[in-house]
Design a protein around this motif. Structure first.
Motif, PDB file in Angstrom:
ATOM      1  N   LEU A 120      44.201 110.210  57.041  1.00 14.76           N
ATOM      2  CA  LEU A 120      44.685 108.975  58.062  1.00 14.76           C
ATOM      3  C   LEU A 120      43.026 108.939  59.303  1.00 14.76           C
ATOM      4  O   LEU A 120      43.244 108.786  60.475  1.00 14.76           O
ATOM      5  CB  LEU A 120      45.604 109.215  59.494  1.00 14.76           C
ATOM      6  CG  LEU A 120      46.835 109.176  57.728  1.00 14.76           C
ATOM      7  CD1 LEU A 120      47.714 109.600  58.377  1.00 14.76           C
ATOM      8  CD2 LEU A 120      47.072 107.798  57.892  1.00 14.76           C
ATOM      9  N   ALA A 121      42.078 109.575  58.574  1.00 19.44           N
ATOM     10  CA  ALA A 121      40.755 109.913  59.668  1.00 19.44           C
ATOM     11  C   ALA A 121      40.195 108.806  59.769  1.00 19.44           C
ATOM     12  O   ALA A 121      39.529 107.986  59.088  1.00 19.44           O
ATOM     13  CB  ALA A 121      39.651 110.758  58.830  1.00 19.44           C
ATOM     14  N   ALA A 122      40.357 108.184  61.059  1.00 19.90           N
ATOM     15  CA  ALA A 122      39.973 106.899  61.222  1.00 19.90           C
ATOM     16  C   ALA A 122      38.127 107.187  61.892  1.00 19.90           C
ATOM     17  O   ALA A 122      37.903 108.204  62.156  1.00 19.90           O
ATOM     18  CB  ALA A 122      40.114 106.731  62.187  1.00 19.90           C
ATOM     19  N   PRO A 123      37.152 106.265  61.505  1.00 16.51           N
ATOM     20  CA  PRO A 123      35.566 106.360  61.041  1.00 16.51           C
ATOM     21  C   PRO A 123      35.541 106.323  63.038  1.00 16.51           C
ATOM     22  O   PRO A 123      36.415 106.053  64.157  1.00 16.51           O
ATOM     23  CB  PRO A 123      35.254 104.986  61.097  1.00 16.51           C
ATOM     24  CG  PRO A 123      36.005 104.604  60.112  1.00 16.51           C
ATOM     25  CD  PRO A 123      37.345 104.648  60.360  1.00 16.51           C
ATOM     26  N   ASP A 124      34.959 107.281  63.152  1.00 17.32           N
ATOM     27  CA  ASP A 124      33.714 107.177  64.426  1.00 17.32           C
ATOM     28  C   ASP A 124      32.555 107.359  64.927  1.00 17.32           C
ATOM     29  O   ASP A 124      32.021 108.349  63.723  1.00 17.32           O
ATOM     30  CB  ASP A 124      34.653 108.814  65.073  1.00 17.32           C
ATOM     31  CG  ASP A 124      34.590 109.131  66.114  1.00 17.32           C
ATOM     32  OD1 ASP A 124      34.426 108.572  67.122  1.00 17.32           O
ATOM     33  OD2 ASP A 124      35.176 110.129  67.101  1.00 17.32           O
ATOM     34  N   PHE A 133      28.587 104.541  59.586  1.00 22.45           N
ATOM     35  CA  PHE A 133      26.903 105.019  59.100  1.00 22.45           C
ATOM     36  C   PHE A 133      27.056 105.101  57.333  1.00 22.45           C
ATOM     37  O   PHE A 133      25.902 104.959  56.758  1.00 22.45           O
ATOM     38  CB  PHE A 133      25.896 104.791  59.731  1.00 22.45           C
ATOM     39  CG  PHE A 133      25.018 104.434  58.799  1.00 22.45           C
ATOM     40  CD1 PHE A 133      24.189 103.216  58.741  1.00 22.45           C
ATOM     41  CD2 PHE A 133      23.649 105.758  58.530  1.00 22.45           C
ATOM     42  CE1 PHE A 133      23.143 103.418  58.985  1.00 22.45           C
ATOM     43  CE2 PHE A 133      22.692 105.341  58.073  1.00 22.45           C
ATOM     44  CZ  PHE A 133      21.844 104.601  57.499  1.00 22.45           C
ATOM     45  N   LEU A 134      27.617 106.509  57.457  1.00 22.57           N
ATOM     46  CA  LEU A 134      27.756 107.143  56.352  1.00 22.57           C
ATOM     47  C   LEU A 134      27.860 106.724  54.891  1.00 22.57           C
ATOM     48  O   LEU A 134      27.497 106.663  53.621  1.00 22.57           O
ATOM     49  CB  LEU A 134      28.303 108.081  55.727  1.00 22.57           C
ATOM     50  CG  LEU A 134      28.592 109.505  57.018  1.00 22.57           C
ATOM     51  CD1 LEU A 134      29.727 110.924  57.251  1.00 22.57           C
ATOM     52  CD2 LEU A 134      26.903 109.999  56.707  1.00 22.57           C
ATOM     53  N   PRO A 208      39.144 105.201  56.450  1.00 22.93           N
ATOM     54  CA  PRO A 208      38.139 106.605  56.577  1.00 22.93           C
ATOM     55  C   PRO A 208      37.303 106.539  55.747  1.00 22.93           C
ATOM     56  O   PRO A 208      37.461 105.592  54.219  1.00 22.93           O
ATOM     57  CB  PRO A 208      39.363 107.629  56.522  1.00 22.93           C
ATOM     58  CG  PRO A 208      40.657 106.807  55.312  1.00 22.93           C
ATOM     59  CD  PRO A 208      40.341 105.342  55.694  1.00 22.93           C
ATOM     60  N   VAL A 209      36.173 106.634  56.505  1.00 19.77           N
ATOM     61  CA  VAL A 209      34.424 106.517  55.665  1.00 19.77           C
ATOM     62  C   VAL A 209      34.430 106.775  54.833  1.00 19.77           C
ATOM     63  O   VAL A 209      34.094 106.438  54.048  1.00 19.77           O
ATOM     64  CB  VAL A 209      33.321 107.414  56.786  1.00 19.77           C
ATOM     65  CG1 VAL A 209      32.434 107.158  56.419  1.00 19.77           C
ATOM     66  CG2 VAL A 209      33.696 106.434  58.326  1.00 19.77           C
ATOM     67  N   ALA A 210      35.029 108.477  54.498  1.00 20.69           N
ATOM     68  CA  ALA A 210      35.527 108.778  52.852  1.00 20.69           C
ATOM     69  C   ALA A 210      35.729 107.851  51.531  1.00 20.69           C
ATOM     70  O   ALA A 210      35.179 108.072  50.810  1.00 20.69           O
ATOM     71  CB  ALA A 210      35.932 110.483  52.359  1.00 20.69           C
TER      72      ALA A 210
END
Length: 291
Positions: A120-124, A133-134, A208-210
């Motif tokens: 649940l890690a939102a982009p930051d 950008f990752l 999530p970015v990942a």
């Protein structure tokens, strides 16, 4: 090592398609479902043939919808509260290469095992490991170029112009529209244009970015994908390179093999009966259509 060396030795196809984002779907959902099923997620079906996976805590749900109401074959949503609106949602349409969906579900399985802080890690942009950008970096590192920059949208296109990614950087988007339409924070596509893509994938603002990075890594991988020539889409013509996959040559029979074959021959056969010949051209049967 060649570009083909990392492919499975059990190749399901008779041609390699390059670039891989022009390969189209395999029409088989099991590989993308497997990473989550391996975690013990429950699997249900409806009477139309759609499949639904639910995480044990009911905070992540996947729908594989060959008989859905639109072309969104894969819909994956995550929830902070199982009874509230989704925190993020991703969609892959019915022509998207299955390998890209598998890359996403594999990353999702890893994140789920780490817990809600991961899946649940939102982009930051202020965070070193959650900067949006990752997810763009794998494309740029492999030669994709910023295309027609315009205010509020970062557009990146493949070197041949037949695939692209758009990331809306500024304006607030309608959360419901992000989950049900192509008007999402992230859109990845391939074909002749973003307006009429051969396939597309979308991801909402808080994805999530990942998980996104796993997809862009897979999409931009230079290794080709195997497909059956008969199943390749018409849009591939003139856009993708099709390279025949040489049939593996069986080992030649040894003298011992010949002796064993002769010893198994029925007594009624004349002594000049031939030993069965070894085929060097056989291949697996062509799979049927997805539906």
């Amino acid at each position: 090592m060649t570009a083909h060396d990392d492919l499975s030795p059990a190749i399901d196809g008779d041609v390699y398609v390059s670039p891989r984002y022009l390969a189209g779907t395999t029409g088989i959902g099991d590989p993308a479902l497997a990473p989550l099923r391996d975690l013990g997620w429950s699997l249900d079906h409806d009477d139309l043939g759609n499949a639904y996976l639910n995480a044990p805590d009911r905070r992540v749900r996947l729908g594989y919808l060959p008989e859905g109401e639109d072309d969104g074959l894969w819909r994956i949503n995550a929830y902070e509260d199982p009874f509230a609106a989704p925190t993020w949602g991703v969609c892959f349409n019915d022509s998207c290469p299955t390998e890209f969906v598998t890359a996403f579900t594999t990353a999702l399985a890893e994140a789920y095992q780490q817990g809600p802080d991961a899946y649940l890690a939102a982009p930051d942009p202020r965070s070193a490991d959650r900067d949006p950008f990752l997810a763009v970096a794998p494309l740029i590192n492999r030669g994709w170029q910023i295309d027609h920059p315009r205010w509020g949208v970062l557009a990146i296109q493949s070197p041949d112009g037949h695939a692209g990614l758009e990331y809306t950087t500024t304006r607030r988007l309608d959360p419901e529209a992000e989950l049900t339409t192509r008007d999402a924070r992230w859109q990845l596509w391939a074909g002749t244009s973003i307006d009429r893509p051969a396939w597309y994938a979308t991801a909402s603002t808080n994805t999530p970015v990942a998980l996104l990075t796993a997809v862009t890594e897979c999409v931009s991988d230079p290794a080709p994908l195997p497909r059956w020539r008969e199943a390749t889409f018409s849009y591939v013509k003139g856009m993708a390179q099709l390279t025949p996959i040489a049939a593996p040559r069986p080992p030649a029979p040894t003298p011992l093999d010949v002796q064993r074959a002769v010893s198994r021959r029925p007594a009624a056969l004349p002594a000049t009966a031939s030993v069965p010949r070894w085929s060097t051209t056989s291949r697996p049967a062509v799979p049927g259509p997805r539906r």
